[in-house]
Design a protein around this motif. Sequence first.
Motif, PDB file in Angstrom:
ATOM      1  N   LEU A 121     -22.668 122.840  21.247  1.00  0.00           N
ATOM      2  CA  LEU A 121     -22.146 123.142  19.911  1.00  0.00           C
ATOM      3  C   LEU A 121     -23.256 123.347  18.874  1.00  0.00           C
ATOM      4  N   ILE A 122     -24.235 122.472  18.835  1.00  0.00           N
ATOM      5  CA  ILE A 122     -25.341 122.628  17.875  1.00  0.00           C
ATOM      6  C   ILE A 122     -26.112 123.905  18.183  1.00  0.00           C
ATOM      7  N   GLY A 123     -26.364 124.162  19.451  1.00  0.00           N
ATOM      8  CA  GLY A 123     -27.053 125.387  19.848  1.00  0.00           C
ATOM      9  C   GLY A 123     -26.281 126.628  19.448  1.00  0.00           C
ATOM     10  N   PRO A 137     -32.819 122.926  31.602  1.00  0.00           N
ATOM     11  CA  PRO A 137     -31.944 122.583  32.732  1.00  0.00           C
ATOM     12  C   PRO A 137     -31.011 121.418  32.392  1.00  0.00           C
ATOM     13  N   MET A 138     -29.752 121.640  32.617  1.00  0.00           N
ATOM     14  CA  MET A 138     -28.729 120.605  32.460  1.00  0.00           C
ATOM     15  C   MET A 138     -27.721 120.793  33.587  1.00  0.00           C
ATOM     16  N   ILE A 139     -26.977 119.765  33.871  1.00  0.00           N
ATOM     17  CA  ILE A 139     -25.955 119.850  34.908  1.00  0.00           C
ATOM     18  C   ILE A 139     -24.609 119.676  34.236  1.00  0.00           C
ATOM     19  N   PRO A 140     -23.641 120.513  34.479  1.00  0.00           N
ATOM     20  CA  PRO A 140     -23.586 121.589  35.454  1.00  0.00           C
ATOM     21  C   PRO A 140     -23.986 122.958  34.882  1.00  0.00           C
ATOM     22  N   VAL A 141     -24.276 123.039  33.560  1.00  0.00           N
ATOM     23  CA  VAL A 141     -24.555 124.318  32.917  1.00  0.00           C
ATOM     24  C   VAL A 141     -25.841 124.185  32.102  1.00  0.00           C
ATOM     25  N   PRO A 142     -26.838 125.064  32.338  1.00  0.00           N
ATOM     26  CA  PRO A 142     -28.079 124.969  31.564  1.00  0.00           C
ATOM     27  C   PRO A 142     -27.939 125.598  30.174  1.00  0.00           C
ATOM     28  N   ILE A 143     -28.826 125.201  29.272  1.00  0.00           N
ATOM     29  CA  ILE A 143     -28.915 125.849  27.964  1.00  0.00           C
ATOM     30  C   ILE A 143     -29.895 127.004  28.113  1.00  0.00           C
ATOM     31  N   THR A 144     -29.471 128.199  27.722  1.00  0.00           N
ATOM     32  CA  THR A 144     -30.339 129.381  27.801  1.00  0.00           C
ATOM     33  C   THR A 144     -30.232 130.172  26.500  1.00  0.00           C
ATOM     34  N   LEU A 145     -31.033 131.224  26.414  1.00  0.00           N
ATOM     35  CA  LEU A 145     -30.947 132.129  25.270  1.00  0.00           C
ATOM     36  C   LEU A 145     -29.887 133.211  25.467  1.00  0.00           C
ATOM     37  N   GLN A 146     -29.171 133.156  26.579  1.00  0.00           N
ATOM     38  CA  GLN A 146     -28.179 134.187  26.863  1.00  0.00           C
ATOM     39  C   GLN A 146     -27.128 134.292  25.767  1.00  0.00           C
ATOM     40  N   ALA A 198     -32.558 139.493  31.490  1.00  0.00           N
ATOM     41  CA  ALA A 198     -33.182 138.815  32.626  1.00  0.00           C
ATOM     42  C   ALA A 198     -34.324 137.911  32.157  1.00  0.00           C
ATOM     43  N   LEU A 199     -35.143 138.402  31.226  1.00  0.00           N
ATOM     44  CA  LEU A 199     -36.267 137.606  30.727  1.00  0.00           C
ATOM     45  C   LEU A 199     -35.794 136.400  29.924  1.00  0.00           C
ATOM     46  N   THR A 200     -34.827 136.605  29.043  1.00  0.00           N
ATOM     47  CA  THR A 200     -34.363 135.486  28.210  1.00  0.00           C
ATOM     48  C   THR A 200     -33.529 134.489  29.009  1.00  0.00           C
ATOM     49  N   SER A 201     -33.025 134.897  30.141  1.00  0.00           N
ATOM     50  CA  SER A 201     -32.296 133.967  31.006  1.00  0.00           C
ATOM     51  C   SER A 201     -33.244 132.951  31.633  1.00  0.00           C
ATOM     52  N   GLN A 202     -34.519 133.279  31.669  1.00  0.00           N
ATOM     53  CA  GLN A 202     -35.497 132.373  32.266  1.00  0.00           C
ATOM     54  C   GLN A 202     -35.901 131.261  31.299  1.00  0.00           C
ATOM     55  N   ILE A 203     -35.595 131.446  30.023  1.00  0.00           N
ATOM     56  CA  ILE A 203     -35.884 130.420  29.021  1.00  0.00           C
ATOM     57  C   ILE A 203     -34.672 129.497  29.002  1.00  0.00           C
ATOM     58  N   GLU A 204     -34.839 128.341  29.620  1.00  0.00           N
ATOM     59  CA  GLU A 204     -33.693 127.459  29.769  1.00  0.00           C
ATOM     60  C   GLU A 204     -34.084 125.994  29.659  1.00  0.00           C
ATOM     61  N   LEU A 226     -27.440 133.900  22.721  1.00  0.00           N
ATOM     62  CA  LEU A 226     -27.986 134.607  21.562  1.00  0.00           C
ATOM     63  C   LEU A 226     -28.098 136.094  21.880  1.00  0.00           C
ATOM     64  N   VAL A 227     -28.645 136.417  23.033  1.00  0.00           N
ATOM     65  CA  VAL A 227     -28.971 137.797  23.369  1.00  0.00           C
ATOM     66  C   VAL A 227     -27.745 138.621  23.740  1.00  0.00           C
ATOM     67  N   VAL A 228     -26.794 138.043  24.456  1.00  0.00           N
ATOM     68  CA  VAL A 228     -25.596 138.806  24.848  1.00  0.00           C
ATOM     69  C   VAL A 228     -24.836 139.335  23.628  1.00  0.00           C
ATOM     70  N   PRO A 229     -24.479 138.478  22.649  1.00  0.00           N
ATOM     71  CA  PRO A 229     -23.786 139.034  21.480  1.00  0.00           C
ATOM     72  C   PRO A 229     -24.678 139.933  20.634  1.00  0.00           C
ATOM     73  N   LEU A 230     -25.979 139.672  20.644  1.00  0.00           N
ATOM     74  CA  LEU A 230     -26.897 140.518  19.887  1.00  0.00           C
ATOM     75  C   LEU A 230     -26.939 141.927  20.468  1.00  0.00           C
ATOM     76  N   ILE A 231     -26.955 142.031  21.776  1.00  0.00           N
ATOM     77  CA  ILE A 231     -26.905 143.347  22.415  1.00  0.00           C
ATOM     78  C   ILE A 231     -25.607 144.060  22.040  1.00  0.00           C
ATOM     79  N   GLY A 232     -24.507 143.346  22.049  1.00  0.00           N
ATOM     80  CA  GLY A 232     -23.240 143.949  21.633  1.00  0.00           C
ATOM     81  C   GLY A 232     -23.306 144.467  20.215  1.00  0.00           C
TER      82      GLY A 232
END
Length: 190
Positions: free
Chosen positions: A170-172, A46-55, A38-44, A57-63
């Motif tokens: 892709l770079i991200g 803004p882009m349309i239609p999909v923002p760049i977030t830390l999700q 939730a916290l890392t989702s706030q680091i974004e 990074l964090v989602v696979p890291l949690i896995g």
Amino acid sequence: MSDMTAQTLQASFSPLRLDSRSAAVQIGAVACGTLILALTSQIEVPMIPVPITLQTLVVPLIGALYGWRLGALTVLAWLIEGAMGLPVLAGGVGGLSWFAGPTAGYLFSFPIIAALTGWLAERGWNGRNALLAFASFLLANALCLVLGAIWLSSLIGIEKAVAFGVTPFLIGALIKSALGAAILKASVRA
């Protein structure tokens, strides 16, 4: 002990050792994981239609850190929080409408990519081998982009989905994959 069993134990990777902890500790880990998401989702950005977030990074890291089962469960719990309307998704939003909009494919990919990196980490694609850890994160990010783009293409067409939902990320994905591998490498106990 057979050679296969010895190799499996040697390749096993669980820096947090959550699989051997009590149910209370595992529940606490899920709660902590959803809070971090939730916290890392706030680091974004803004882009349309999909923002760049830390999700991504964090989602696979949690896995990778939690293991495939608990990692996927943690991400599912976070998505359920978002579906219930809690402001845990990118930009501090929540609600069911986000699971039908442009970002839905990416959201639905998250438990899959958490499970993927967890499963691969348990098989040696982890901090003990930074190149394989990098590859696991890269695979997770690629799968996220593919599944996200498939959904997005149903809304705006395949060409626009690739142009706006894949190419800018892709770079991200490369940077986040390298950072994820470095975090896993740092988590290896001597």
